[in-house]
Design a protein around this motif. Sequence first.
Motif, mmCIF file in Angstrom:
data_model
loop_
_atom_site.group_PDB
_atom_site.id
_atom_site.type_symbol
_atom_site.label_atom_id
_atom_site.label_comp_id
_atom_site.label_asym_id
_atom_site.label_seq_id
_atom_site.Cartn_x
_atom_site.Cartn_y
_atom_site.Cartn_z
ATOM 1 N N ALA A 93 -22.479 4.308 5.892
ATOM 2 C CA ALA A 93 -21.924 3.452 6.893
ATOM 3 C C ALA A 93 -20.975 2.352 5.888
ATOM 4 O O ALA A 93 -19.875 2.675 6.091
ATOM 5 N N VAL A 94 -21.574 1.930 4.969
ATOM 6 C CA VAL A 94 -20.906 0.892 4.146
ATOM 7 C C VAL A 94 -19.990 1.539 3.135
ATOM 8 O O VAL A 94 -18.886 1.301 2.984
ATOM 9 N N PHE A 127 0.161 -8.659 -1.927
ATOM 10 C CA PHE A 127 -0.179 -9.776 -2.535
ATOM 11 C C PHE A 127 0.895 -10.570 -3.281
ATOM 12 O O PHE A 127 0.647 -11.629 -3.711
ATOM 13 N N MET A 160 -17.153 3.291 4.998
ATOM 14 C CA MET A 160 -16.005 2.305 5.310
ATOM 15 C C MET A 160 -15.248 1.955 4.218
ATOM 16 O O MET A 160 -14.171 1.837 4.375
ATOM 17 N N LEU A 161 -15.957 1.736 3.325
ATOM 18 C CA LEU A 161 -15.177 1.097 1.827
ATOM 19 C C LEU A 161 -14.127 2.288 1.389
ATOM 20 O O LEU A 161 -13.113 2.144 1.052
ATOM 21 N N LEU A 169 -26.313 3.302 4.115
ATOM 22 C CA LEU A 169 -25.596 3.590 2.931
ATOM 23 C C LEU A 169 -24.121 4.313 3.126
ATOM 24 O O LEU A 169 -23.204 3.830 2.703
ATOM 25 N N LEU A 193 -10.996 0.889 -0.614
ATOM 26 C CA LEU A 193 -11.420 -0.194 -1.175
ATOM 27 C C LEU A 193 -12.658 0.034 -2.334
ATOM 28 O O LEU A 193 -13.331 1.074 -2.026
ATOM 29 N N PRO A 194 -12.756 -0.665 -3.482
ATOM 30 C CA PRO A 194 -11.882 -1.851 -3.802
ATOM 31 C C PRO A 194 -10.388 -1.530 -4.313
ATOM 32 O O PRO A 194 -10.393 -0.398 -4.939
ATOM 33 N N MET A 195 -9.493 -2.288 -3.814
ATOM 34 C CA MET A 195 -8.285 -2.004 -4.381
ATOM 35 C C MET A 195 -7.973 -3.529 -4.774
ATOM 36 O O MET A 195 -7.340 -4.170 -3.966
ATOM 37 N N PRO A 196 -7.890 -3.619 -6.103
ATOM 38 C CA PRO A 196 -7.776 -5.247 -6.456
ATOM 39 C C PRO A 196 -6.010 -5.479 -6.496
ATOM 40 O O PRO A 196 -6.055 -6.759 -6.079
ATOM 41 N N LEU A 219 -12.959 4.947 3.095
ATOM 42 C CA LEU A 219 -12.059 5.561 3.851
ATOM 43 C C LEU A 219 -10.818 4.321 3.950
ATOM 44 O O LEU A 219 -9.638 4.498 3.964
ATOM 45 N N ASN A 220 -11.340 3.055 3.559
ATOM 46 C CA ASN A 220 -10.272 2.053 3.736
ATOM 47 C C ASN A 220 -9.686 1.948 2.027
ATOM 48 O O ASN A 220 -8.849 0.934 1.909
ATOM 49 N N HIS A 254 -2.456 -4.909 -4.567
ATOM 50 C CA HIS A 254 -1.647 -4.236 -3.554
ATOM 51 C C HIS A 254 -0.596 -5.034 -3.521
ATOM 52 O O HIS A 254 -0.243 -6.098 -3.523
#
Lengths: 460, 179
Positions: free
Chosen positions: B115-116, B133, B119-120, B113, B125-128, B122-123, B130
């Motif tokens: 890890a996922v 785009f 990862m999100l 949990l 995300l979610p970022m609808p 730190l990135n 940007h």
Amino acid sequence: MADETIPRVSGEGAAPVLVPGYTLRTVTDKISSIVIARKIPWTWWPGFGLSALALGVLVVSVAALFYWGVGIWGINRPVMWGFAITNFVWWIGIGHAGTLISAFLLLMRQQWRTSINRFAEAMTIFAVICAGLFPLLHLGRPQFFYWLFPYPSVYNVWPQFRSPLVWDVFAVSTYFTVSLLFWYVGLIPDFATLRDRATRRWVKAAYGVLSMGWRGSASHWKRFETAYLLLAGLATPLVISVHTVVSFDFSISLLPGWHSTIFPPYFVAGAIFSGFAMVITLTIPIRAAFKLHDFVTERHLDNMAKLLLTTGLIVAYGYLSETFMAWWGADPYESSMMKDRLEGIYGPVYWVVLACNVGVPQILWFAGARKNVPLLFVVALLINVGMWAERFVIVVQSLHRDFLPAAWHLYTPTFWDWATLVGSLGLFSTLMFLFVRFLPVISMSEMRALVHQRQGKADA
Amino acid sequence: MSRRGDVYGLLAEFGDPEGILEAVRRAREAGYRRMDAFTPFPVEGLAEELGFHRSAVPAVVLAGGLIGAAGGYLLQYWLNVVDYPINVGGRPLHSAPMFIIVTFELTILVAALFAVLGMLALNKLPMPYHPVFNVPDFALASTNRFFLAVEAADPRFDPVRTREFLQGLGAKGVWDVET
């Protein structure tokens, strides 16, 4: 990801992992077109219809079970586990090959996993859903399933952590969660691709939400790859632990036929064996229906057939060891159990087990048999049947004769037993049909990386 | 914060991973720092060229694993030894070997949990939404094109000279990115 200096496993003459000539664009086009296209092969509809019908059988069987109770099944004293636990062990075992392909082969840097890992993972998740159903239905009072978890209740009593049945709850729910996470993380970049390629507005929006706004930034990929690799490292011991725990449900008890130290490795090998059989059973029709012969080549089938043979031999060793220990141990209960297994009323089922799981796979020693797709399909189907029968023998045959002859009882499956089994197959295949329609069956981002790596070489 | 208010920066499009690697290297040499690269699959060494060396994901996963292990063991200890001890056949209440399995499963569960979600997070995300785009061609970033974004916030950014610089790197096209 994968190193370019890996020696070819199958020798130079083997079929390639990916038929040469694909570019980043064509590989993406081909896989995404299955999902985004308005038309799908006509074979999808009868397949889906039949699966939905079988799912209906499950709904009716479960409704009947909830109405009348577990008495509609053939279970009795002492055969209390019957079909429910047979199906549970069978389904959860099937899931194991999916995790093995996606996690273990990733750690081993096996490039051939790339085009089969996505649907093998889907198979894992759907199989675990089917598996999880049975212990809950078997509870008798399924509305109290949450008593299995340690939550603060007015009774003040907690689950008994020295019981394998509680271990099972933790192992299976962890397995489901981790498999789902692993699958979803792998899907994120592919959702982004579908978002960017979808033309209809709501389709774009749906994949856009699922992609979480993935844009393929370099630092994002870096963290993504690290997280994915670590998840693989976590999933590999997990998958071994899950079937080990399932085997503890049996081996921690004192029953002849169950109380054996060979059980954990023997169950894990059996799980991978039956799982690979199921992967092959699914790969062959999906590959034919969507014409994916360029991505899922003879090489993949050949490798999976070899794994089938290898794990099959470990399972055969398990059978041999059980039989040998029954004789060598000189325990009268153990040896009479083994005699009953071979010659008793359920004897024919055990001979089916030996024929399907020990006899049939031996044909895979021949390269010609591994390359013969229809033959491989039949072998895989027979192994699926054989592994189900193996679990039936372990559960029912061991239980029906324990220590006291006064307690012996025969078990006969009823109509509802069969209906629930067929229904669970319906649930599994319905989910599988929906999966191939709405999600990319092959990881596009990994295939693009594979195309790039292959271009570096003299087009293998 | 962008200097010109409505411009996020410039986006340059490349046709292959070698092209983007070279472009990032040359842009770093030219002194650009506020850059990001977008690729359809992980390109080895690209994050390092952009100055991103260590990801915090492994540390997050380790923390998750340790929390899961400690939490799992203490949970069982507290429930079965302290809060409601049940004597089963005189066996010790603190039966450590029997606690291994749930401890192991919870180690894996919490680590996965972390890890996922780590990862999100730190990135970011979610970022609808940007800014990148907004460029129509960016849709190809998830198929077969490789993009380099230079932010207007970079001290060396100049709308004209940066554009010329990016074109000189062999870009297939250079676009203005609106915020």
